[in-house]
Design a protein around this motif. Structure first.
Motif, PDB file in Angstrom:
ATOM      1  N   LYS B  43       0.791  -1.143   0.001  1.00  0.00           N
ATOM      2  CA  LYS B  43       0.013   0.116   0.045  1.00  0.00           C
ATOM      3  C   LYS B  43       0.894   1.194   0.044  1.00  0.00           C
ATOM      4  O   LYS B  43       0.652   2.317  -0.597  1.00  0.00           O
ATOM      5  CB  LYS B  43      -0.976   0.018   1.098  1.00  0.00           C
ATOM      6  CG  LYS B  43      -2.205   0.691   0.997  1.00  0.00           C
ATOM      7  CD  LYS B  43      -3.273   0.484   2.140  1.00  0.00           C
ATOM      8  CE  LYS B  43      -4.405   1.641   1.965  1.00  0.00           C
ATOM      9  NZ  LYS B  43      -5.540   1.456   2.883  1.00  0.00           N
ATOM     10  N   GLN B 140     -24.769   3.341  -9.890  1.00  0.00           N
ATOM     11  CA  GLN B 140     -24.808   2.549  -8.941  1.00  0.00           C
ATOM     12  C   GLN B 140     -24.746   1.040  -9.137  1.00  0.00           C
ATOM     13  O   GLN B 140     -24.379   0.141  -8.528  1.00  0.00           O
ATOM     14  CB  GLN B 140     -26.255   2.772  -7.860  1.00  0.00           C
ATOM     15  CG  GLN B 140     -25.967   2.491  -6.532  1.00  0.00           C
ATOM     16  CD  GLN B 140     -27.149   3.149  -5.585  1.00  0.00           C
ATOM     17  OE1 GLN B 140     -28.164   3.299  -6.210  1.00  0.00           O
ATOM     18  NE2 GLN B 140     -26.737   3.579  -4.267  1.00  0.00           N
ATOM     19  N   ASP B 146     -22.904   2.065  -2.440  1.00  0.00           N
ATOM     20  CA  ASP B 146     -22.224   2.488  -1.068  1.00  0.00           C
ATOM     21  C   ASP B 146     -21.225   1.241  -0.547  1.00  0.00           C
ATOM     22  O   ASP B 146     -20.422   1.211   0.329  1.00  0.00           O
ATOM     23  CB  ASP B 146     -23.187   2.778   0.026  1.00  0.00           C
ATOM     24  CG  ASP B 146     -22.786   2.775   1.383  1.00  0.00           C
ATOM     25  OD1 ASP B 146     -21.965   3.778   1.487  1.00  0.00           O
ATOM     26  OD2 ASP B 146     -22.904   1.860   2.073  1.00  0.00           O
ATOM     27  N   ASN B 147     -21.673  -0.138  -0.986  1.00  0.00           N
ATOM     28  CA  ASN B 147     -21.106  -1.410  -0.491  1.00  0.00           C
ATOM     29  C   ASN B 147     -19.536  -1.387  -1.398  1.00  0.00           C
ATOM     30  O   ASN B 147     -19.092  -2.383  -0.703  1.00  0.00           O
ATOM     31  CB  ASN B 147     -21.876  -2.585  -1.053  1.00  0.00           C
ATOM     32  CG  ASN B 147     -23.173  -2.837   0.065  1.00  0.00           C
ATOM     33  OD1 ASN B 147     -23.181  -2.211   0.976  1.00  0.00           O
ATOM     34  ND2 ASN B 147     -23.867  -3.711  -0.387  1.00  0.00           N
ATOM     35  N   THR B 150     -17.442  -5.061  -5.347  1.00  0.00           N
ATOM     36  CA  THR B 150     -16.922  -6.423  -4.653  1.00  0.00           C
ATOM     37  C   THR B 150     -17.070  -7.433  -5.982  1.00  0.00           C
ATOM     38  O   THR B 150     -17.658  -7.447  -6.720  1.00  0.00           O
ATOM     39  CB  THR B 150     -18.010  -7.232  -3.637  1.00  0.00           C
ATOM     40  OG1 THR B 150     -19.267  -6.973  -4.136  1.00  0.00           O
ATOM     41  CG2 THR B 150     -18.116  -6.123  -2.330  1.00  0.00           C
ATOM     42  N   MET B 151     -15.931  -8.315  -5.695  1.00  0.00           N
ATOM     43  CA  MET B 151     -15.804  -9.237  -6.633  1.00  0.00           C
ATOM     44  C   MET B 151     -15.017 -10.549  -5.974  1.00  0.00           C
ATOM     45  O   MET B 151     -14.168 -10.214  -4.927  1.00  0.00           O
ATOM     46  CB  MET B 151     -14.991  -8.750  -7.877  1.00  0.00           C
ATOM     47  CG  MET B 151     -13.693  -8.263  -7.533  1.00  0.00           C
ATOM     48  SD  MET B 151     -12.905  -7.484  -8.874  1.00  0.00           S
ATOM     49  CE  MET B 151     -13.171  -5.683  -8.334  1.00  0.00           C
ATOM     50  N   SER B 152     -15.249 -11.623  -6.714  1.00  0.00           N
ATOM     51  CA  SER B 152     -14.474 -12.796  -6.097  1.00  0.00           C
ATOM     52  C   SER B 152     -13.269 -13.121  -7.136  1.00  0.00           C
ATOM     53  O   SER B 152     -12.655 -14.272  -7.003  1.00  0.00           O
ATOM     54  CB  SER B 152     -15.201 -13.875  -6.023  1.00  0.00           C
ATOM     55  OG  SER B 152     -16.470 -13.495  -5.299  1.00  0.00           O
ATOM     56  N   MET B 233      -4.172  -0.339  -6.654  1.00  0.00           N
ATOM     57  CA  MET B 233      -4.996  -0.505  -5.560  1.00  0.00           C
ATOM     58  C   MET B 233      -5.969  -1.633  -5.643  1.00  0.00           C
ATOM     59  O   MET B 233      -6.144  -2.562  -4.754  1.00  0.00           O
ATOM     60  CB  MET B 233      -5.651   0.781  -5.219  1.00  0.00           C
ATOM     61  CG  MET B 233      -6.024   1.203  -3.849  1.00  0.00           C
ATOM     62  SD  MET B 233      -4.534   1.311  -2.839  1.00  0.00           S
ATOM     63  CE  MET B 233      -5.556   1.062  -1.275  1.00  0.00           C
ATOM     64  N   TYR B 236      -4.046  -5.171  -5.876  1.00  0.00           N
ATOM     65  CA  TYR B 236      -3.779  -5.675  -4.579  1.00  0.00           C
ATOM     66  C   TYR B 236      -4.643  -6.091  -3.783  1.00  0.00           C
ATOM     67  O   TYR B 236      -4.317  -7.221  -3.176  1.00  0.00           O
ATOM     68  CB  TYR B 236      -2.774  -4.342  -4.066  1.00  0.00           C
ATOM     69  CG  TYR B 236      -3.028  -4.103  -2.559  1.00  0.00           C
ATOM     70  CD1 TYR B 236      -2.279  -4.797  -1.715  1.00  0.00           C
ATOM     71  CD2 TYR B 236      -3.820  -2.927  -2.102  1.00  0.00           C
ATOM     72  CE1 TYR B 236      -2.303  -4.590  -0.583  1.00  0.00           C
ATOM     73  CE2 TYR B 236      -3.887  -2.589  -0.623  1.00  0.00           C
ATOM     74  CZ  TYR B 236      -3.225  -3.480   0.100  1.00  0.00           C
ATOM     75  OH  TYR B 236      -3.233  -3.401   1.379  1.00  0.00           O
ATOM     76  N   GLU B 237      -5.806  -5.408  -4.075  1.00  0.00           N
ATOM     77  CA  GLU B 237      -6.871  -6.154  -3.354  1.00  0.00           C
ATOM     78  C   GLU B 237      -8.070  -5.845  -4.260  1.00  0.00           C
ATOM     79  O   GLU B 237      -8.474  -4.739  -4.430  1.00  0.00           O
ATOM     80  CB  GLU B 237      -7.251  -5.139  -1.920  1.00  0.00           C
ATOM     81  CG  GLU B 237      -6.453  -5.661  -0.832  1.00  0.00           C
ATOM     82  CD  GLU B 237      -6.733  -4.983   0.570  1.00  0.00           C
ATOM     83  OE1 GLU B 237      -6.570  -5.819   1.285  1.00  0.00           O
ATOM     84  OE2 GLU B 237      -7.783  -4.232   0.420  1.00  0.00           O
ATOM     85  N   PRO B 238      -8.684  -7.005  -4.724  1.00  0.00           N
ATOM     86  CA  PRO B 238      -9.730  -6.967  -5.840  1.00  0.00           C
ATOM     87  C   PRO B 238     -11.000  -6.150  -5.064  1.00  0.00           C
ATOM     88  O   PRO B 238     -11.958  -7.125  -4.836  1.00  0.00           O
ATOM     89  CB  PRO B 238     -10.140  -8.110  -6.294  1.00  0.00           C
ATOM     90  CG  PRO B 238      -9.316  -9.186  -5.118  1.00  0.00           C
ATOM     91  CD  PRO B 238      -8.267  -8.431  -4.451  1.00  0.00           C
ATOM     92  N   TYR B 239     -11.040  -5.102  -4.707  1.00  0.00           N
ATOM     93  CA  TYR B 239     -12.232  -4.582  -4.117  1.00  0.00           C
ATOM     94  C   TYR B 239     -12.108  -2.924  -4.367  1.00  0.00           C
ATOM     95  O   TYR B 239     -10.962  -2.504  -4.016  1.00  0.00           O
ATOM     96  CB  TYR B 239     -12.292  -4.702  -2.498  1.00  0.00           C
ATOM     97  CG  TYR B 239     -13.440  -3.922  -1.882  1.00  0.00           C
ATOM     98  CD1 TYR B 239     -14.529  -4.395  -1.882  1.00  0.00           C
ATOM     99  CD2 TYR B 239     -13.159  -2.945  -1.022  1.00  0.00           C
ATOM    100  CE1 TYR B 239     -15.607  -3.639  -1.176  1.00  0.00           C
ATOM    101  CE2 TYR B 239     -13.924  -2.203  -0.419  1.00  0.00           C
ATOM    102  CZ  TYR B 239     -15.244  -2.474  -0.353  1.00  0.00           C
ATOM    103  OH  TYR B 239     -16.140  -1.651   0.215  1.00  0.00           O
ATOM    104  N   ALA B 241     -13.377   0.655  -3.230  1.00  0.00           N
ATOM    105  CA  ALA B 241     -14.200   1.409  -1.982  1.00  0.00           C
ATOM    106  C   ALA B 241     -14.572   2.561  -2.279  1.00  0.00           C
ATOM    107  O   ALA B 241     -13.602   3.312  -3.402  1.00  0.00           O
ATOM    108  CB  ALA B 241     -13.191   1.586  -0.694  1.00  0.00           C
ATOM    109  N   GLU B 243     -14.679   5.214  -1.160  1.00  0.00           N
ATOM    110  CA  GLU B 243     -13.689   6.536  -0.624  1.00  0.00           C
ATOM    111  C   GLU B 243     -12.625   6.812  -1.677  1.00  0.00           C
ATOM    112  O   GLU B 243     -11.931   7.757  -1.619  1.00  0.00           O
ATOM    113  CB  GLU B 243     -13.281   6.369   0.690  1.00  0.00           C
ATOM    114  CG  GLU B 243     -12.157   5.250   0.995  1.00  0.00           C
ATOM    115  CD  GLU B 243     -12.683   4.498   2.010  1.00  0.00           C
ATOM    116  OE1 GLU B 243     -13.602   3.778   2.262  1.00  0.00           O
ATOM    117  OE2 GLU B 243     -11.830   4.652   3.198  1.00  0.00           O
ATOM    118  N   PHE B 244     -12.418   5.861  -2.747  1.00  0.00           N
ATOM    119  CA  PHE B 244     -11.287   6.016  -3.603  1.00  0.00           C
ATOM    120  C   PHE B 244     -11.478   7.322  -4.415  1.00  0.00           C
ATOM    121  O   PHE B 244     -10.656   7.835  -5.211  1.00  0.00           O
ATOM    122  CB  PHE B 244     -10.937   4.907  -4.393  1.00  0.00           C
ATOM    123  CG  PHE B 244     -10.319   3.629  -3.696  1.00  0.00           C
ATOM    124  CD1 PHE B 244      -9.791   3.887  -2.346  1.00  0.00           C
ATOM    125  CD2 PHE B 244     -10.111   2.560  -4.215  1.00  0.00           C
ATOM    126  CE1 PHE B 244      -9.431   2.690  -1.952  1.00  0.00           C
ATOM    127  CE2 PHE B 244      -9.956   1.378  -3.958  1.00  0.00           C
ATOM    128  CZ  PHE B 244      -9.154   1.567  -2.479  1.00  0.00           C
TER     129      PHE B 244
END
Lengths: 455, 355
Positions: B43, B140, B146-147, B150-152, B233, B236-239, B241, B243-244
């Motif tokens: 990070k 949206q 807001d969530n 997300t992904m797998s 980003m 590094y983490e498949p998500y 947020a 706030e990015f």
């Protein structure tokens, strides 16, 4: 003169370039070995196997920001849970079936680390990774927001470390975003709607017209959908819904719209400070003493918590209906044991957030004992479809198909200043809604749990 | 003679890059000694890249953007959507997200660079917030609202799984490349132009230079750095947020740059490392009051060390009796008492050959 200076300069740099080159070569050489690090042991998942004689739990709670109060209460409950796991006491005596010994878990002492989620999914994930990578936690939990819980559930699945959700009420957590490595003991918006619908119809009649104000984020949306569905089932009409931005402090423009409509019930799909503000202002608008369509105007707050009731004040919450997961005034043995030990430790009763976090920690530890291992897939299987009593009223059931826990929930009404007996006595339990009345088919929401072993 | 000194300059450059590369590449090994961990190292590297790009705009050109989250977030969401729906390989994801952000940077640059100073800052902030609102409302369905997204998916690079140290090394290589490039820009005539814009854009305009074009270039390059960082980003983490995309991300990068030391390239990166380290490691020792202490540190740095952490090295050398060049950035903080200091610095500059 200058020539010599240049020469010496050049000598320096050449030697250093060589050094740097050698260093990079070493790194390049060792790099590939590091890449395959995780492939050595087939059954190492996340931080399993646990090394040493202490097993670490991670408690990731909001210590700063809007939900800091709840986070602080969660952390108190976690510390109490660790104390009870190591030394006995609390719900260890009431939880059944239980394999907990009160001498740690699987012969190891329980330790813990804490972190700050800042109620931000990104900060929560970074903090969780510190716990997982550096502190080697075998399980982590906590939080007070659905988006944060969902973000951490995905991380849990990725890393192979079980996440026991704290306070999260959105349908998505065990709905479209459910994960094999995430478990939720707390109830959800759908269950709130199912429990509240009949009670509201009973108290206010079946021909009501409802106006909703909804916090504009996923939790608010799912709660609005659920409450709308179940009140309309009782014959109510939904007049309108306004999405209000999260963190609004002035609701007068929205409340004016409510006054100008022909609605006779106001539903506030708000939580925390938003609810405190919107409810207080609605009362200031005189909505509690108003007549509309020949009936008394009513206000409903579907998700209640004692901390919010405290914030809004007894005169504002007087008679306002809502639902809650748990309340400290419950009489069953499990709740009493928990409340007593919490009060002994901290001098005041616990909130519902504290209760859910406490129970989650015990349930995880119990599952490890019953599985006889910390190996995550086995622990998950031990938690799935687990039925237990003694952690609150009635028998609870952790459904394996979506990792949602089903248990009795409460419909409550705010107590007025003349009714309450003490600072924390704010909610009057109107009805115990039985587990079987709030349970719903698993295919109500889409979503996949994912595999037992992270690929 | 001049050829020789050029070689020497190139050698010095290689040395700087080499030392920097060694420090960065070994980060996962020395950071844990300080209480850090692997994911934090990754990070830090990603945010350092972001800060580096930001310094090209703020440090070189003197434009304070409060909307860099727009680039960071757009790239993150694009990468996320590419990984989730198109391919788990990061190359197409990076390519698409960087190209899209490039277009965005050109459009935003065109709209905002006509103003400078506070007006520019407010305009960038406004556009950033517009995009943030769009992510939470009209997009949206795509962004998950807001969530977060997300992904797998498990991202790969040509079949190599992007997990653990693999991600770190991909990010580290890009950071080292980004650092070398930024240094080249700083030494080039182009870099000189950017710094002249900071000094006096009007005078430059009068000499016939197309200032707008240079500003656009700086803004776009800076946006591209943010885009690469935003994409990484998600690798590094498949998500993703929300706030990015939020202004707090823009604000954070400004704070990192300022406490590290603007216009130094190294400074903002040190600032980024400090912030993340404090937020994730020191925080655990302090507990609930960590934000208060962090705030106090900002205040102390801004009052007593306006040149940022990087200025500490210069001050220590000066205190030890070395002749050091004065600070060159345009921070209007020098009271009269520093005049002597500056003159000494100017003499030192002259002796060091005006480097």
């Amino acid at each position: 003169m200058t020539d010599r200076k240049d020469d010496s300069n050049r000598g320096w740099s050449r030697r250093n370039v060589l050094k740097a080159g050698a260093a990079s070569a070493v790194i390049a050489g060792t790099g590939p070995m590091i890449f395959t690090r995780n492939s050595w042991a087939q059954d190492a998942i996340g931080n399993f196997p646990v090394k040493g004689d202490t097993v670490m739990f991670g408690f990731n709670v909001p210590q700063t920001g809007a939900y800091a109060d709840e986070g602080a209460d969660e952390l108190r409950a976690y510390k109490l849970a660790v104390k009870h796991l190591n030394n006995g006491g609390g719900m260890l005596e009431t939880l059944k079936p239980s394999s907990l010994t009160g001498q740690g878990v699987l012969g190891k002492k329980v330790g813990y680390v804490s972190g700050d989620t800042q109620t931000s999914p990104d900060a929560a994930r970074t903090s969780a990774r510190r716990m997982i990578e550096r502190d080697k936690v075998i399980m982590y939990g906590g939080g007070s927001s659905s988006s944060v819980a969902i973000a951490q559930q995905y991380l849990a699945q990725e890393m192979g470390v079980i996440f026991m959700c704290g306070l999260t009420h959105s349908n998505d957590t065990t709905g479209k975003d459910k994960r094999r490595y995430g478990f939720r003991h707390f109830f959800n918006a759908y269950m709130s709607g199912k429990a509240l619908g009949p009670v509201l119809a009973d108290a206010y009649g079946t021909d009501r017209r409802a106006f909703h104000l909804t916090a504009d984020y996923t939790w608010g949306h799912t709660q609005y959908q659920s409450i709308k569905e179940f009140t309309e089932k009782e014959g109510w009409t939904t007049v309108n819904n306004i999405m209000t931005p999260l963190g609004t402090s002035d609701y007068s423009q929205f409340l004016t719209a409510v006054l100008n409509s022909d609605a006779d019930v106001l539903v506030l799909n708000h939580y925390g400070k938003d609810m405190v503000n919107s409810l207080t202002q609605a009362v200031q608008f005189g909505m509690k003493d108003m007549q509309k369509n020949g009936k008394d105007f009513q206000i409903v707050v579907p998700l209640y918590s004692r901390l919010m009731a405290q914030g809004a004040g007894a005169s504002n919450i007087d008679g306002v209906f809502g639902s809650t997961n748990w309340n400290w005034t419950l009489e069953d043995a499990g709740s009493q044991a928990f409340v007593k030990s919490f009060e002994d430790e901290y001098g005041f009763p616990p909130s519902q957030a504290a209760q859910t976090c406490y129970v989650q920690t015990l349930l995880y530890a119990n599952a490890c004992e019953r599985a006889g291992t910390f190996y995550p897939p086995e622990v998950i299987k031990a938690l799935e479809d687990f039925r237990f009593t003694g952690a609150g009223p009635g028998e609870a059931y952790y459904r394996g198909a979506d990792h949602q826990c089903f248990k009795d929930i409460l419909v409550v009404q705010g107590k007025g200043p003349d009714q309450k007996q003490g600072e924390y006595d704010l909610l009057n339990i109107v009805q115990h809604v039985k587990r079987d009345d709030v349970i719903y088919p698993v295919d109500t929401f889409s979503g996949e749990l994912g595999p037992y072993k992270p690929a | 003679m001049s050829a020789m000194s050029k070689t020497s300059g190139g050698g010095r450059e290689l040395l700087v890059i080499g030392v920097f590369a060694a420090i960065v590449l070994l980060l996962p090994f020395w950071l844990p000694l300080l209480g850090g961990y692997e994911a934090l190292a990754t990070k830090i590297v990603i945010w350092a890249l972001f800060a580096l790009g930001f310094d090209i705009l703020l440090g070189f050109t003197g434009f304070l953007s409060f909307g860099h989250a727009a680039f960071f977030g757009t790239a993150a969401y694009t990468t996320g959507l590419m990984l989730k729906h198109v391919s788990a390989d990061i190359i197409p994801a990076l390519a698409v997200s960087v190209s899209l952000t490039l277009v965005l940077a050109i459009v935003l640059g065109f709209l905002t660079l006509r103003r400078s100073g506070i007006y520019f800052s407010i305009l960038t902030l406004a556009f950033g917030e517009m995009l943030y609102a769009a992510v939470l409302s009209i997009f949206q369905g795509w962004t998950g609202g807001d969530n977060g997204l997300t992904m797998s998916t498990k991202p790969t690079l040509l079949g190599l799984p992007m997990q653990g140290l693999n991600v770190f090394y991909v990010c580290a290589v890009l950071l080292i490349g980004g650092f070398a490039l930024a240094r080249q820009i700083k030494r080039s005539p182009f870099g000189l132009m950017l710094m002249s814009i900071k000094e006096n854009p009007m005078r430059l305009e009068y000499t016939g230079v197309n200032v707008m074009a240079y500003k656009m270039m700086a803004f776009t390059i800076s946006g591209l750095y943010a885009a690469v960082a935003g994409s990484l980003m998600v690798v590094y983490e498949p998500y993703v947020a929300t706030e990015f995309m939020h202004w707090t991300t823009s604000g954070e990068i400004v704070i990192m740059s300022v406490i590290g030391g603007v216009n130094t390239l190294l400074g903002p990166m040190i600032g980024a490392a400090f912030m993340l380290f404090f937020e994730n490691v020191v925080q655990a020792f302090i507990g609930e009051q960590w934000k208060l202490i962090l705030g106090a540190i900002f205040v102390l740095v801004v009052i007593f060390l306006p040149g940022g952490f990087i200025d500490l090295a210069r001050r220590v050398r000066k205190a030890m009796g070395h002749m050091v060049p004065s600070r060159r950035d345009n921070v209007p903080d020098a009271p009269g008492s520093m005049r002597e200091d500056r003159q000494k610095g100017r003499r030192a500059d002259a002796q060091l050959g005006g480097r």
